[in-house]
Design a protein around this motif. Structure first.
Motif, PDB file in Angstrom:
ATOM      1  N   THR A 292      24.238   5.283  68.417  1.00 41.24           N
ATOM      2  CA  THR A 292      22.957   5.789  67.912  1.00 41.24           C
ATOM      3  C   THR A 292      22.919   7.308  67.890  1.00 41.24           C
ATOM      4  N   HIS A 293      23.531   7.960  68.903  1.00 35.98           N
ATOM      5  CA  HIS A 293      23.526   9.424  68.987  1.00 35.98           C
ATOM      6  C   HIS A 293      24.947   9.953  69.074  1.00 35.98           C
ATOM      7  N   VAL A 294      25.196  11.054  68.382  1.00 37.50           N
ATOM      8  CA  VAL A 294      26.480  11.754  68.477  1.00 37.50           C
ATOM      9  C   VAL A 294      26.206  13.243  68.711  1.00 37.50           C
ATOM     10  N   ILE A 295      27.207  13.923  69.271  1.00 42.61           N
ATOM     11  CA  ILE A 295      27.084  15.365  69.513  1.00 42.61           C
ATOM     12  C   ILE A 295      27.926  16.085  68.463  1.00 42.61           C
ATOM     13  N   LEU A 296      27.289  17.017  67.759  1.00 47.88           N
ATOM     14  CA  LEU A 296      27.975  17.780  66.714  1.00 47.88           C
ATOM     15  C   LEU A 296      27.619  19.255  66.834  1.00 47.88           C
ATOM     16  N   GLU A 297      28.522  20.100  66.313  1.00 51.56           N
ATOM     17  CA  GLU A 297      28.298  21.541  66.340  1.00 51.56           C
ATOM     18  C   GLU A 297      27.638  21.999  65.048  1.00 51.56           C
ATOM     19  N   ILE A 298      26.728  22.961  65.193  1.00 53.45           N
ATOM     20  CA  ILE A 298      26.090  23.605  64.039  1.00 53.45           C
ATOM     21  C   ILE A 298      27.077  24.661  63.528  1.00 53.45           C
ATOM     22  N   VAL A 299      27.454  24.583  62.251  1.00 56.56           N
ATOM     23  CA  VAL A 299      28.364  25.589  61.709  1.00 56.56           C
ATOM     24  C   VAL A 299      27.626  26.648  60.904  1.00 56.56           C
ATOM     25  N   GLU A 300      26.413  26.331  60.448  1.00 58.65           N
ATOM     26  CA  GLU A 300      25.613  27.273  59.667  1.00 58.65           C
ATOM     27  C   GLU A 300      24.152  27.004  59.956  1.00 58.65           C
ATOM     28  N   ALA A 301      23.379  28.027  60.215  1.00 58.55           N
ATOM     29  CA  ALA A 301      21.934  27.861  60.415  1.00 58.55           C
ATOM     30  C   ALA A 301      21.219  28.966  59.661  1.00 58.55           C
ATOM     31  N   ASP A 302      20.239  28.584  58.872  1.00 62.76           N
ATOM     32  CA  ASP A 302      19.478  29.575  58.115  1.00 62.76           C
ATOM     33  C   ASP A 302      18.720  30.496  59.067  1.00 62.76           C
ATOM     34  N   PRO A 303      18.510  31.759  58.675  1.00 62.82           N
ATOM     35  CA  PRO A 303      17.729  32.662  59.532  1.00 62.82           C
ATOM     36  C   PRO A 303      16.264  32.228  59.553  1.00 62.82           C
ATOM     37  N   VAL A 304      15.569  32.637  60.600  1.00 65.49           N
ATOM     38  CA  VAL A 304      14.146  32.304  60.745  1.00 65.49           C
ATOM     39  C   VAL A 304      13.329  33.216  59.838  1.00 65.49           C
ATOM     40  N   VAL A 305      12.353  32.639  59.143  1.00 66.89           N
ATOM     41  CA  VAL A 305      11.439  33.420  58.320  1.00 66.89           C
ATOM     42  C   VAL A 305      10.330  33.917  59.245  1.00 66.89           C
ATOM     43  N   ARG A 306      10.039  35.198  59.212  1.00 69.57           N
ATOM     44  CA  ARG A 306       9.112  35.831  60.173  1.00 69.57           C
ATOM     45  C   ARG A 306       7.735  35.180  60.237  1.00 69.57           C
ATOM     46  N   ALA A 307       7.199  34.744  59.138  1.00 72.35           N
ATOM     47  CA  ALA A 307       5.822  34.236  59.135  1.00 72.35           C
ATOM     48  C   ALA A 307       5.689  32.841  59.746  1.00 72.35           C
ATOM     49  N   GLN A 308       6.791  32.186  60.037  1.00 73.55           N
ATOM     50  CA  GLN A 308       6.716  30.832  60.591  1.00 73.55           C
ATOM     51  C   GLN A 308       6.230  30.864  62.033  1.00 73.55           C
ATOM     52  N   THR A 309       5.498  29.814  62.406  1.00 74.32           N
ATOM     53  CA  THR A 309       5.079  29.709  63.808  1.00 74.32           C
ATOM     54  C   THR A 309       6.138  28.925  64.558  1.00 74.32           C
ATOM     55  N   ALA A 310       6.271  29.207  65.837  1.00 70.86           N
ATOM     56  CA  ALA A 310       7.331  28.588  66.630  1.00 70.86           C
ATOM     57  C   ALA A 310       7.035  27.130  66.979  1.00 70.86           C
ATOM     58  N   THR A 311       5.794  26.709  66.906  1.00 71.69           N
ATOM     59  CA  THR A 311       5.457  25.362  67.363  1.00 71.69           C
ATOM     60  C   THR A 311       5.990  24.254  66.459  1.00 71.69           C
TER      61      THR A 311
END
Length: 188
Positions: free
Chosen positions: A129-148
């Motif tokens: 059901t669950h596997v562990i994988l590495e993130i190879v690319e992550a988009d940058p955070v857009v400033r106006a987004q809230t963290a919640t």
């Protein structure tokens, strides 16, 4: 093979019907004012996925099929085939990657999977059901987004994309649900 009455068919039962293997998805016992009682059953074909609604009278009998569960280990991909080894007999079998579907991207060397077998023929495959994988690319955070409630797209080492919380960065390992292709949590 054991026979069961039409009114005994329950969700999850595998039956032989019209020359095919079918799993009961939903059942509804109907007792009309006139006439005999019957079981309205929604069936799904185990081979090609077709759906069928069928009425089974209480006195009708059907063949109940017992599927064998066998554990296999994923060895490697070879062209359009995936090679697995039976963990009891050590025999190898090849399955077409399109038979496994898009979840084949989650297969890792040595991963234990369970195959449902009927007369030595694979019917379905169950991955962890669950596997562990590495993130190879992550988009940058857009400033106006809230963290919640913000998520951002990220690419996994197997090529699939998932939405992850904004604090997850490339190089981190995460737990992914193989059924929903969804982020669960950071890997420990």
């Amino acid at each position: 093979m054991p026979k069961i009455n039409g009114n005994q068919i329950a969700p999850g039962n595998v039956i032989e019907h019209d020359g095919g293997l079918w799993v009961a998805v939903k059942t509804n016992a109907v007792k009309p004012g006139k006439g005999g009682a019957f079981n309205q059953v929604e069936l799904k074909n185990l081979i090609d996925g077709r759906k069928l609604n069928e009425r089974f009278r209480a006195d009708a009998t059907v063949e109940a099929i017992d599927l064998e569960l066998k554990d296999f280990s994923f060895l490697y991909a070879q062209g359009e085939s995936l090679v697995f080894m039976d963990l009891e007999s050590y025999e190898q079998i090849e399955l077409a990657s399109d038979w496994v579907g898009e979840r084949a991207a989650f297969l890792q060397d040595g991963m234990k999977v369970t195959l449902q077998m009927h007369e030595a023929r694979p019917i379905s495959i169950k991955l962890p059901t669950h596997v562990i994988l590495e993130i190879v690319e992550a988009d940058p955070v857009v400033r106006a987004q809230t963290a919640t409630s913000s998520y951002k797209p990220a690419k996994l080492e197997n090529g699939l994309r998932v939405l992850v919380p904004t604090f997850i960065e490339a190089g981190e390992r995460i737990v992914v649900d193989t059924n929903d292709v969804a982020y669960i949590r950071r890997a420990e």
